[in-house]
Design a protein around this motif. Structure first.
Motif, PDB file in Angstrom:
ATOM      1  N   LEU A 109       0.822  -1.211   0.000  1.00  0.00           N
ATOM      2  CA  LEU A 109       0.000   0.000   0.000  1.00  0.00           C
ATOM      3  C   LEU A 109       0.856   1.262   0.000  1.00  0.00           C
ATOM      4  O   LEU A 109       0.515   2.250  -0.661  1.00  0.00           O
ATOM      5  N   ALA A 110       1.959   1.246   0.721  1.00  0.00           N
ATOM      6  CA  ALA A 110       2.861   2.409   0.727  1.00  0.00           C
ATOM      7  C   ALA A 110       3.437   2.651  -0.666  1.00  0.00           C
ATOM      8  O   ALA A 110       3.565   3.806  -1.091  1.00  0.00           O
ATOM      9  N   MET A 111       3.761   1.581  -1.375  1.00  0.00           N
ATOM     10  CA  MET A 111       4.268   1.746  -2.737  1.00  0.00           C
ATOM     11  C   MET A 111       3.187   2.302  -3.662  1.00  0.00           C
ATOM     12  O   MET A 111       3.448   3.211  -4.462  1.00  0.00           O
ATOM     13  N   LEU A 120       3.232   5.981  -5.580  1.00  0.00           N
ATOM     14  CA  LEU A 120       3.065   6.146  -7.033  1.00  0.00           C
ATOM     15  C   LEU A 120       1.902   7.090  -7.348  1.00  0.00           C
ATOM     16  O   LEU A 120       1.995   7.920  -8.263  1.00  0.00           O
ATOM     17  N   ALA A 121       0.817   6.979  -6.589  1.00  0.00           N
ATOM     18  CA  ALA A 121      -0.310   7.886  -6.788  1.00  0.00           C
ATOM     19  C   ALA A 121       0.075   9.325  -6.442  1.00  0.00           C
ATOM     20  O   ALA A 121      -0.333  10.268  -7.140  1.00  0.00           O
ATOM     21  N   LEU A 122       0.859   9.506  -5.388  1.00  0.00           N
ATOM     22  CA  LEU A 122       1.307  10.854  -5.025  1.00  0.00           C
ATOM     23  C   LEU A 122       2.202  11.453  -6.105  1.00  0.00           C
ATOM     24  O   LEU A 122       2.096  12.645  -6.422  1.00  0.00           O
ATOM     25  N   VAL A 160       7.373  15.263  -1.691  1.00  0.00           N
ATOM     26  CA  VAL A 160       8.053  15.017  -0.414  1.00  0.00           C
ATOM     27  C   VAL A 160       7.383  13.866   0.328  1.00  0.00           C
ATOM     28  O   VAL A 160       8.058  12.984   0.878  1.00  0.00           O
ATOM     29  N   ALA A 161       6.057  13.837   0.338  1.00  0.00           N
ATOM     30  CA  ALA A 161       5.339  12.748   0.998  1.00  0.00           C
ATOM     31  C   ALA A 161       5.631  11.407   0.321  1.00  0.00           C
ATOM     32  O   ALA A 161       5.799  10.387   0.998  1.00  0.00           O
ATOM     33  N   ALA A 162       5.717  11.407  -1.002  1.00  0.00           N
ATOM     34  CA  ALA A 162       6.047  10.180  -1.729  1.00  0.00           C
ATOM     35  C   ALA A 162       7.465   9.726  -1.396  1.00  0.00           C
ATOM     36  O   ALA A 162       7.718   8.526  -1.226  1.00  0.00           O
ATOM     37  N   PHE A 164      11.119   5.989   1.214  1.00  0.00           N
ATOM     38  CA  PHE A 164      12.234   5.802   2.132  1.00  0.00           C
ATOM     39  C   PHE A 164      11.874   4.812   3.230  1.00  0.00           C
ATOM     40  O   PHE A 164      12.697   3.975   3.619  1.00  0.00           O
ATOM     41  N   ASN A 165      10.646   4.880   3.720  1.00  0.00           N
ATOM     42  CA  ASN A 165      10.203   3.920   4.728  1.00  0.00           C
ATOM     43  C   ASN A 165      10.164   2.501   4.170  1.00  0.00           C
ATOM     44  O   ASN A 165      10.553   1.550   4.855  1.00  0.00           O
ATOM     45  N   VAL A 166       9.713   2.338   2.957  1.00  0.00           N
ATOM     46  CA  VAL A 166       9.709   1.014   2.329  1.00  0.00           C
ATOM     47  C   VAL A 166      11.144   0.512   2.177  1.00  0.00           C
ATOM     48  O   VAL A 166      11.433  -0.661   2.441  1.00  0.00           O
TER      49      VAL A 166
END
Length: 67
Positions: A7-9, A13-15, A37-39, A44-46
């Motif tokens: 979901l994070a990925m 991609l949507a962002l 920046v949010a993307a 980075f978290n992933v």
């Protein structure tokens, strides 16, 4: 955990896609930069969770094996 990473990925991609859309519209440059920046934070978290360390162990792999 793999669902959260997937979901994070998808969200990142949507962002990125939304940021490129907003970049072309006048007056929305700041929102586009904030979306990028949010993307970057999500990606980075992933990367933190999936990339292995020097010994070849990743945090998500350690969760799967129960260590």
């Amino acid at each position: 955990m793999s669902t959260a990473l997937s979901l994070a990925m998808l969200v990142s991609l949507a962002l990125i896609g939304g940021a490129f859309y907003l970049w072309r519209r006048p007056g929305y440059r700041r929102q586009a930069v904030l979306m990028l920046v949010a993307a970057a934070v999500a990606l980075f978290n992933v990367a933190i969770w999936t990339l292995p360390d020097g010994e070849g162990r990743s945090p998500v792999g350690q969760l799967a094996t129960g260590q």
